[in-house]
Design an enzyme around this catalytic site. Structure first.
Site, PDB file in Angstrom:
ATOM      1  N   LYS A 122      45.269 -35.166 -16.383  1.00  8.26           N
ATOM      2  CA  LYS A 122      45.878 -34.603 -17.593  1.00  8.26           C
ATOM      3  C   LYS A 122      45.978 -33.170 -17.476  1.00  8.26           C
ATOM      4  O   LYS A 122      47.199 -32.896 -17.507  1.00  8.26           O
ATOM      5  CB  LYS A 122      45.094 -34.738 -18.866  1.00  8.26           C
ATOM      6  N   ASP A 140      47.093 -37.522 -22.882  1.00  8.72           N
ATOM      7  CA  ASP A 140      45.914 -36.884 -23.720  1.00  8.72           C
ATOM      8  C   ASP A 140      45.507 -38.021 -24.854  1.00  8.72           C
ATOM      9  O   ASP A 140      46.323 -39.041 -24.856  1.00  8.72           O
ATOM     10  CB  ASP A 140      46.182 -35.733 -24.422  1.00  8.72           C
TER      11      ASP A 140
END
Length: 210
Positions: A122, A140
């Site tokens: 991420k 996320d």
């Protein structure tokens, strides 16, 4: 309700219409500041991270400055951030590597970034997308939730959702769509009480009125 390719395209069109031009809510003034802010954002709101980095970056805004301050002092600065012990340890190790191997600069490739302590998929995807204009989708908690609820991309792990989003969304729009999904998750498709009655996607969403 079967979510066809056409429905997914319509969903993306609506999201783009409502969130076009959105970007990260994290505040930064250099690649290094963004990297640290994203590391801090794990299990912490962007609003809280901005408060923390505002005081940290006033004096400590480069890898060598943070490395020289020591982990104990760094922990004092980021104590109100979740998982501050492990984040401080990872940030210190990352700063050492940046100083030693990259002349204090943030590396520009995904493969280099994920070798840094505390930098996962991420974080690396956010950095390459936001800083270096490389198409990427960072999954996320908001992106994961919204994608599964809409059945735009379903999966039990962030990686599974990321891979399916990459198939559902044109590559040229990966980075932008990442922000559309984040802002929709924050503003409308909230974790506990999604605002289905005001959602522009309510007529298409298979999970409305949860």
């Amino acid at each position: 309700m079967r979510i066809t390719k056409a429905i997914k395209e319509e969903m993306l069109s609506i999201l783009e219409e409502h969130y076009r031009g959105t970007s990260t809510a994290l505040e930064y003034s250099s690649p290094f500041e963004l990297l640290i802010a994203v590391v801090l954002s794990a299990q912490c709101t962007d609003k809280r991270v901005n408060i923390i980095t505002a005081r940290l970056f006033q004096e400590y805004n480069t890898p060598d400055k943070i490395w020289s301050m020591g982990q104990e002092k760094l922990e004092e600065y980021i104590r109100d951030c979740g998982l501050f012990h492990s984040k401080a340890r990872n940030i210190m190790a990352t700063c050492e590597i940046l100083c030693r191997d990259y002349d204090g600069q943030v590396p520009e490739t995904f493969d280099q970034l994920i070798t840094l302590p505390g930098v996962g998929r991420k974080t690396a995807n956010v950095v390459i997308s936001q800083l270096f204009n490389i198409p990427a989708i960072a999954v996320d908690t908001h992106v994961f939730r919204v994608s599964n609820r809409l059945k735009l991309a379903t999966g039990e792990t962030p990686l599974a959702v990321e891979e399916k989003l990459m198939k559902a969304i044109p590559k040229s729009k990966w980075s932008d769509a990442h922000h559309w999904l984040i802002w929709h998750g924050r503003n409308v498709c909230k974790a506990r009480k999604p605002l289905c009655h005001t959602c522009p996607l309510s007529q298409l969403c298979p999970s409305k009125e949860m």
